[in-house]
Scaffold this motif. Structure first.
Motif, short mmCIF file in Angstrom:
data_model
loop_
_atom_site.label_atom_id
_atom_site.label_comp_id
_atom_site.label_asym_id
_atom_site.label_seq_id
_atom_site.Cartn_x
_atom_site.Cartn_y
_atom_site.Cartn_z
N THR A 1 0.01 31.68 131.34
CA THR A 1 -0.96 31.40 132.40
C THR A 1 -1.34 29.94 132.29
O THR A 1 -1.69 29.46 131.21
N MET A 2 -1.25 29.24 133.41
CA MET A 2 -1.56 27.82 133.44
C MET A 2 -2.95 27.63 134.03
O MET A 2 -3.48 28.49 134.72
N LEU A 3 -3.54 26.46 133.76
CA LEU A 3 -4.89 26.16 134.26
C LEU A 3 -4.96 24.73 134.75
O LEU A 3 -4.58 23.80 134.03
N ASN A 4 -5.42 24.56 135.97
CA ASN A 4 -5.78 23.25 136.51
C ASN A 4 -7.27 23.29 136.81
O ASN A 4 -7.76 24.25 137.42
N VAL A 5 -7.99 22.26 136.39
CA VAL A 5 -9.42 22.16 136.66
C VAL A 5 -9.68 20.81 137.30
O VAL A 5 -9.16 19.80 136.83
N GLY A 6 -10.47 20.80 138.35
CA GLY A 6 -10.77 19.54 139.01
C GLY A 6 -12.24 19.40 139.33
O GLY A 6 -12.94 20.39 139.58
N LEU A 7 -12.70 18.16 139.30
CA LEU A 7 -14.07 17.84 139.70
C LEU A 7 -14.01 17.28 141.12
O LEU A 7 -13.17 16.44 141.43
#
Length: 148
Positions: free
Chosen positions: A76-82
């Motif tokens: 499972t991959m994760l991208n987090v953005g502000l």
């Protein structure tokens, strides 16, 4: 962490929200998140936290996007953005290097966001993380500190 910066398919609408943004419709931000967080049709809905549940009042949002590895396998991959609201609308500020699952308890303060995720502990099987990790995100520099 961003793994791709190319334009991805559009997400029709956020169907699942968590945290303070639950009360309002934030689907207008879907094309932006599709582009910068690599959200594609069939992916899980991103998890959005904001400093105010009303997108017309909110100024800062932190969005988590979990998805299956595009190259196959069981990761499972994760991208987090502000994201920040400016006079002409919402804009991607940059990627945020936070790790773990089940993001929660996101609290917005001047210049920072504090939140919790769950990560594998020293003796946890890969399937079942139990370690609660506290994070601080500097919303100006995008630096991240793990507090424990």
């Amino acid at each position: 962490m961003l793994t791709r910066g190319t334009l991805a398919g559009l997400l029709l609408a956020f169907s699942l929200f968590s945290g303070p943004a639950l009360a309002q419709d934030w689907s207008f931000i879907s094309p932006l998140t599709a582009q910068v967080l690599d959200v594609r049709p069939g992916d899980s809905a991103p998890i959005l936290f904001s400093d105010n549940p009303d997108p017309g009042v909110a100024e800062t949002a932190l969005i988590f996007h979990y998805f299956d590895n595009r190259d196959g396998g069981n990761a499972t991959m994760l991208n987090v953005g502000l994201f920040r609201r400016k006079p002409d609308g919402w804009h991607f500020t940059g990627p945020v290097e936070v790790f773990g699952t089940s993001p929660r308890e996101a609290n917005f303060y001047p210049g920072q966001v504090r939140l919790k995720t769950t990560m594998p502990g020293p003796n946890d099987p890969r399937c079942c993380p139990t370690l609660i990790v506290d994070w601080v995100v500097d919303t100006d520099t995008l630096q991240v500190w793990r507090l424990n």
